[in-house]
Design a protein around this motif. Structure first.
Motif, PDB file in Angstrom:
ATOM      1  N   VAL A 136       0.846  -1.203   0.000  1.00  0.00           N
ATOM      2  CA  VAL A 136       0.000   0.000   0.000  1.00  0.00           C
ATOM      3  C   VAL A 136       0.875   1.245   0.000  1.00  0.00           C
ATOM      4  O   VAL A 136       0.657   2.181  -0.778  1.00  0.00           O
ATOM      5  CB  VAL A 136      -0.940   0.007   1.226  1.00  0.00           C
ATOM      6  CG1 VAL A 136      -1.724   1.318   1.278  1.00  0.00           C
ATOM      7  CG2 VAL A 136      -1.898  -1.174   1.186  1.00  0.00           C
ATOM      8  N   GLU A 137       1.887   1.250   0.874  1.00  0.00           N
ATOM      9  CA  GLU A 137       2.797   2.399   0.939  1.00  0.00           C
ATOM     10  C   GLU A 137       3.515   2.604  -0.388  1.00  0.00           C
ATOM     11  O   GLU A 137       3.654   3.735  -0.871  1.00  0.00           O
ATOM     12  CB  GLU A 137       3.811   2.185   2.057  1.00  0.00           C
ATOM     13  CG  GLU A 137       4.803   3.330   2.190  1.00  0.00           C
ATOM     14  CD  GLU A 137       5.887   3.067   3.218  1.00  0.00           C
ATOM     15  OE1 GLU A 137       6.752   3.948   3.385  1.00  0.00           O
ATOM     16  OE2 GLU A 137       5.874   1.989   3.844  1.00  0.00           O
ATOM     17  N   ALA A 139      -2.966   4.134 -12.229  1.00  0.00           N
ATOM     18  CA  ALA A 139      -2.724   2.691 -12.090  1.00  0.00           C
ATOM     19  C   ALA A 139      -2.149   2.370 -10.716  1.00  0.00           C
ATOM     20  O   ALA A 139      -2.570   1.399 -10.063  1.00  0.00           O
ATOM     21  CB  ALA A 139      -1.768   2.220 -13.192  1.00  0.00           C
ATOM     22  N   ALA A 140      -1.212   3.187 -10.256  1.00  0.00           N
ATOM     23  CA  ALA A 140      -0.613   2.963  -8.935  1.00  0.00           C
ATOM     24  C   ALA A 140      -1.651   3.118  -7.834  1.00  0.00           C
ATOM     25  O   ALA A 140      -1.684   2.338  -6.877  1.00  0.00           O
ATOM     26  CB  ALA A 140       0.545   3.937  -8.714  1.00  0.00           C
ATOM     27  N   LEU A 141      -2.528   4.103  -7.982  1.00  0.00           N
ATOM     28  CA  LEU A 141      -3.568   4.315  -6.981  1.00  0.00           C
ATOM     29  C   LEU A 141      -4.544   3.146  -6.952  1.00  0.00           C
ATOM     30  O   LEU A 141      -5.000   2.712  -5.878  1.00  0.00           O
ATOM     31  CB  LEU A 141      -4.308   5.620  -7.284  1.00  0.00           C
ATOM     32  CG  LEU A 141      -5.115   6.261  -6.165  1.00  0.00           C
ATOM     33  CD1 LEU A 141      -4.317   6.360  -4.880  1.00  0.00           C
ATOM     34  CD2 LEU A 141      -5.600   7.637  -6.611  1.00  0.00           C
ATOM     35  N   GLY A 142      -4.843   2.600  -8.123  1.00  0.00           N
ATOM     36  CA  GLY A 142      -5.706   1.424  -8.181  1.00  0.00           C
ATOM     37  C   GLY A 142      -5.080   0.230  -7.487  1.00  0.00           C
ATOM     38  O   GLY A 142      -5.761  -0.527  -6.772  1.00  0.00           O
ATOM     39  N   MET A 143      -3.765   0.056  -7.662  1.00  0.00           N
ATOM     40  CA  MET A 143      -3.059  -1.035  -6.995  1.00  0.00           C
ATOM     41  C   MET A 143      -3.041  -0.833  -5.482  1.00  0.00           C
ATOM     42  O   MET A 143      -3.164  -1.792  -4.711  1.00  0.00           O
ATOM     43  CB  MET A 143      -1.628  -1.124  -7.518  1.00  0.00           C
ATOM     44  CG  MET A 143      -1.509  -1.548  -8.963  1.00  0.00           C
ATOM     45  SD  MET A 143      -2.116  -3.222  -9.214  1.00  0.00           S
ATOM     46  CE  MET A 143      -1.878  -3.374 -10.992  1.00  0.00           C
ATOM     47  N   ILE A 146      -6.336  -2.005  -4.147  1.00  0.00           N
ATOM     48  CA  ILE A 146      -6.441  -3.473  -4.122  1.00  0.00           C
ATOM     49  C   ILE A 146      -5.720  -4.034  -2.901  1.00  0.00           C
ATOM     50  O   ILE A 146      -6.249  -4.889  -2.170  1.00  0.00           O
ATOM     51  CB  ILE A 146      -5.862  -4.073  -5.419  1.00  0.00           C
ATOM     52  CG1 ILE A 146      -6.779  -3.746  -6.603  1.00  0.00           C
ATOM     53  CG2 ILE A 146      -5.668  -5.578  -5.285  1.00  0.00           C
ATOM     54  CD1 ILE A 146      -6.185  -4.095  -7.955  1.00  0.00           C
ATOM     55  N   GLN A 147      -4.507  -3.536  -2.660  1.00  0.00           N
ATOM     56  CA  GLN A 147      -3.737  -4.044  -1.523  1.00  0.00           C
ATOM     57  C   GLN A 147      -4.359  -3.609  -0.190  1.00  0.00           C
ATOM     58  O   GLN A 147      -4.319  -4.348   0.793  1.00  0.00           O
ATOM     59  CB  GLN A 147      -2.286  -3.586  -1.619  1.00  0.00           C
ATOM     60  CG  GLN A 147      -1.500  -4.237  -2.747  1.00  0.00           C
ATOM     61  CD  GLN A 147      -1.479  -5.751  -2.664  1.00  0.00           C
ATOM     62  OE1 GLN A 147      -1.379  -6.327  -1.577  1.00  0.00           O
ATOM     63  NE2 GLN A 147      -1.572  -6.403  -3.811  1.00  0.00           N
ATOM     64  N   LEU A 148      -4.945  -2.409  -0.157  1.00  0.00           N
ATOM     65  CA  LEU A 148      -5.611  -1.955   1.065  1.00  0.00           C
ATOM     66  C   LEU A 148      -6.752  -2.895   1.434  1.00  0.00           C
ATOM     67  O   LEU A 148      -6.924  -3.253   2.612  1.00  0.00           O
ATOM     68  CB  LEU A 148      -6.128  -0.527   0.895  1.00  0.00           C
ATOM     69  CG  LEU A 148      -6.972   0.017   2.044  1.00  0.00           C
ATOM     70  CD1 LEU A 148      -6.190   0.017   3.358  1.00  0.00           C
ATOM     71  CD2 LEU A 148      -7.486   1.423   1.727  1.00  0.00           C
ATOM     72  N   GLU A 189      -5.233   1.143   9.964  1.00  0.00           N
ATOM     73  CA  GLU A 189      -5.651   2.546   9.890  1.00  0.00           C
ATOM     74  C   GLU A 189      -4.604   3.396   9.181  1.00  0.00           C
ATOM     75  O   GLU A 189      -4.944   4.294   8.392  1.00  0.00           O
ATOM     76  CB  GLU A 189      -5.909   3.090  11.297  1.00  0.00           C
ATOM     77  CG  GLU A 189      -6.481   4.509  11.320  1.00  0.00           C
ATOM     78  CD  GLU A 189      -7.769   4.647  10.545  1.00  0.00           C
ATOM     79  OE1 GLU A 189      -8.015   5.746  10.007  1.00  0.00           O
ATOM     80  OE2 GLU A 189      -8.545   3.663  10.453  1.00  0.00           O
ATOM     81  N   GLU A 190      -3.329   3.111   9.418  1.00  0.00           N
ATOM     82  CA  GLU A 190      -2.262   3.859   8.752  1.00  0.00           C
ATOM     83  C   GLU A 190      -2.298   3.645   7.245  1.00  0.00           C
ATOM     84  O   GLU A 190      -2.084   4.584   6.472  1.00  0.00           O
ATOM     85  CB  GLU A 190      -0.904   3.444   9.318  1.00  0.00           C
ATOM     86  CG  GLU A 190      -0.629   3.991  10.716  1.00  0.00           C
ATOM     87  CD  GLU A 190       0.642   3.423  11.324  1.00  0.00           C
ATOM     88  OE1 GLU A 190       1.255   2.515  10.698  1.00  0.00           O
ATOM     89  OE2 GLU A 190       1.019   3.871  12.419  1.00  0.00           O
ATOM     90  N   THR A 191      -2.566   2.416   6.821  1.00  0.00           N
ATOM     91  CA  THR A 191      -2.624   2.154   5.377  1.00  0.00           C
ATOM     92  C   THR A 191      -3.832   2.849   4.752  1.00  0.00           C
ATOM     93  O   THR A 191      -3.754   3.348   3.625  1.00  0.00           O
ATOM     94  CB  THR A 191      -2.680   0.647   5.086  1.00  0.00           C
ATOM     95  OG1 THR A 191      -3.799   0.053   5.759  1.00  0.00           O
ATOM     96  CG2 THR A 191      -1.405  -0.046   5.522  1.00  0.00           C
ATOM     97  N   ARG A 192      -4.935   2.892   5.486  1.00  0.00           N
ATOM     98  CA  ARG A 192      -6.105   3.637   4.977  1.00  0.00           C
ATOM     99  C   ARG A 192      -5.757   5.102   4.753  1.00  0.00           C
ATOM    100  O   ARG A 192      -6.125   5.701   3.740  1.00  0.00           O
ATOM    101  CB  ARG A 192      -7.268   3.541   5.968  1.00  0.00           C
ATOM    102  CG  ARG A 192      -7.964   2.191   6.016  1.00  0.00           C
ATOM    103  CD  ARG A 192      -9.266   2.306   6.789  1.00  0.00           C
ATOM    104  NE  ARG A 192      -9.893   1.011   6.982  1.00  0.00           N
ATOM    105  CZ  ARG A 192     -10.059   0.425   8.160  1.00  0.00           C
ATOM    106  NH1 ARG A 192      -9.672   1.033   9.269  1.00  0.00           N
ATOM    107  NH2 ARG A 192     -10.646  -0.753   8.250  1.00  0.00           N
ATOM    108  N   MET A 193      -5.073   5.694   5.730  1.00  0.00           N
ATOM    109  CA  MET A 193      -4.709   7.106   5.618  1.00  0.00           C
ATOM    110  C   MET A 193      -3.758   7.353   4.449  1.00  0.00           C
ATOM    111  O   MET A 193      -3.825   8.392   3.776  1.00  0.00           O
ATOM    112  CB  MET A 193      -4.080   7.581   6.928  1.00  0.00           C
ATOM    113  CG  MET A 193      -5.076   7.768   8.060  1.00  0.00           C
ATOM    114  SD  MET A 193      -6.312   9.042   7.660  1.00  0.00           S
ATOM    115  CE  MET A 193      -7.202   9.141   9.211  1.00  0.00           C
TER     116      MET A 193
END
Length: 262
Positions: free
Chosen positions: A132-133, A152-156, A159-161, A182-186
């Motif tokens: 995600v990071e 494309a990166a944002l879509g990936m 998916i990982q989130l 929560e950190e990955t969501r942010m």
């Protein structure tokens, strides 16, 4: 930037050791780690193609070390998986769709191998959080100049989130896991805010954080995200929430040493 000559010197010393047979320990793993860290510095300085080559060298070394180990430890598989996600994220900006797919497939295979181990579920979750990071970072750096690559990166990252959130449900009572989720969501929300600012409607980008305009929530956001939030609120002429965000930014700056602030 200043780290790069140090990595170059270290690699000049380490590479010839691959031909030595009298070493007390195999050189592949520390050399893989060296190439991986070198690649990260190259990526941070904008040298994406050079970074990709360094990641690929590290990937081959990790693969060799894993294949030669009777039972590869969890930490080694996690390092190898994390490397693959950063490699895949770089490819989003280099017009390598097939290569990106192969790198993502390699990452997924490593995560599956991790999750199958008795003590590997947590490591697999953290590898996905790193993905995600990686993809959020790629989206932030690619936008607005490379819209297809950034999208494309944002879509990936999305998916990982979802996979991080799904895996996190099995350990919802673990506060460290909840914090990681929560950190990955942010991270993804911050990238979506950045993407919105680069769109034709920057005034609506702030709504990504519409539920996070109180002082406590804002204090948990990175300063860069709050600056982007303020920019969108300014475009939207949302004066009340803009004042709250600006006060949060000023509070941070007041606590920052004057030299660092400059």
């Amino acid at each position: 930037e200043s780290a790069l000559p140090i990595y170059d010197a270290a690699l000049r010393t380490a590479e010839p050791l691959r031909d030595r047979t009298d070493l007390p320990h195999p050189i592949e793993i520390p050399l893989a780690q060296l190439h991986r860290n070198h690649a990260s510095s190259l990526r941070e300085t904008g040298r994406d193609k050079d970074a990709l080559e360094a990641y690929e060298r590290a990937s081959l070394l990790y693969q060799k070390a894993i294949s030669e180990a009777p039972s590869a430890p969890v930490w080694l598989l996690q390092q190898a998986a994390t490397l693959e996600c950063w490699r895949a994220s770089l490819l989003c900006g280099l017009d390598g769709e097939q290569a990106t797919t192969r790198a993502i497939d390699a990452f997924e295979a490593r995560c599956d191998a991790l999750a199958a181990l008795p003590d590997g579920a947590s490591a697999a979750l953290r590898a996905r959080a790193a993905a995600v990071e990686a993809f959020a970072d790629a989206a932030t750096r690619l936008l607005p100049a490379n819209r297809p690559g950034g999208d494309a990166a944002l879509g990936m990252a999305d998916i990982q989130l979802k996979k991080v959130e799904t895996a996190g449900l099995t350990a919802a009572d673990d506060p460290t896991v909840s914090q990681l989720v929560e950190e990955t969501r942010m991270l993804v929300r911050g990238s979506r805010l950045r993407a919105g600012l680069c769109s034709d409607d920057p005034a609506s980008a702030w709504r990504v954080f519409e539920d996070c305009l109180d002082t406590d929530c804002l204090s948990k956001l990175p300063l860069e995200v709050r600056l982007h939030l303020a920019a969108s609120l300014l475009s939207a002429n949302e004066q009340v929430p803009l004042g709250i965000v600006m006060n949060s930014i000023r509070d941070d700056l007041d606590e920052t040493p004057r030299l660092l602030r400059r």
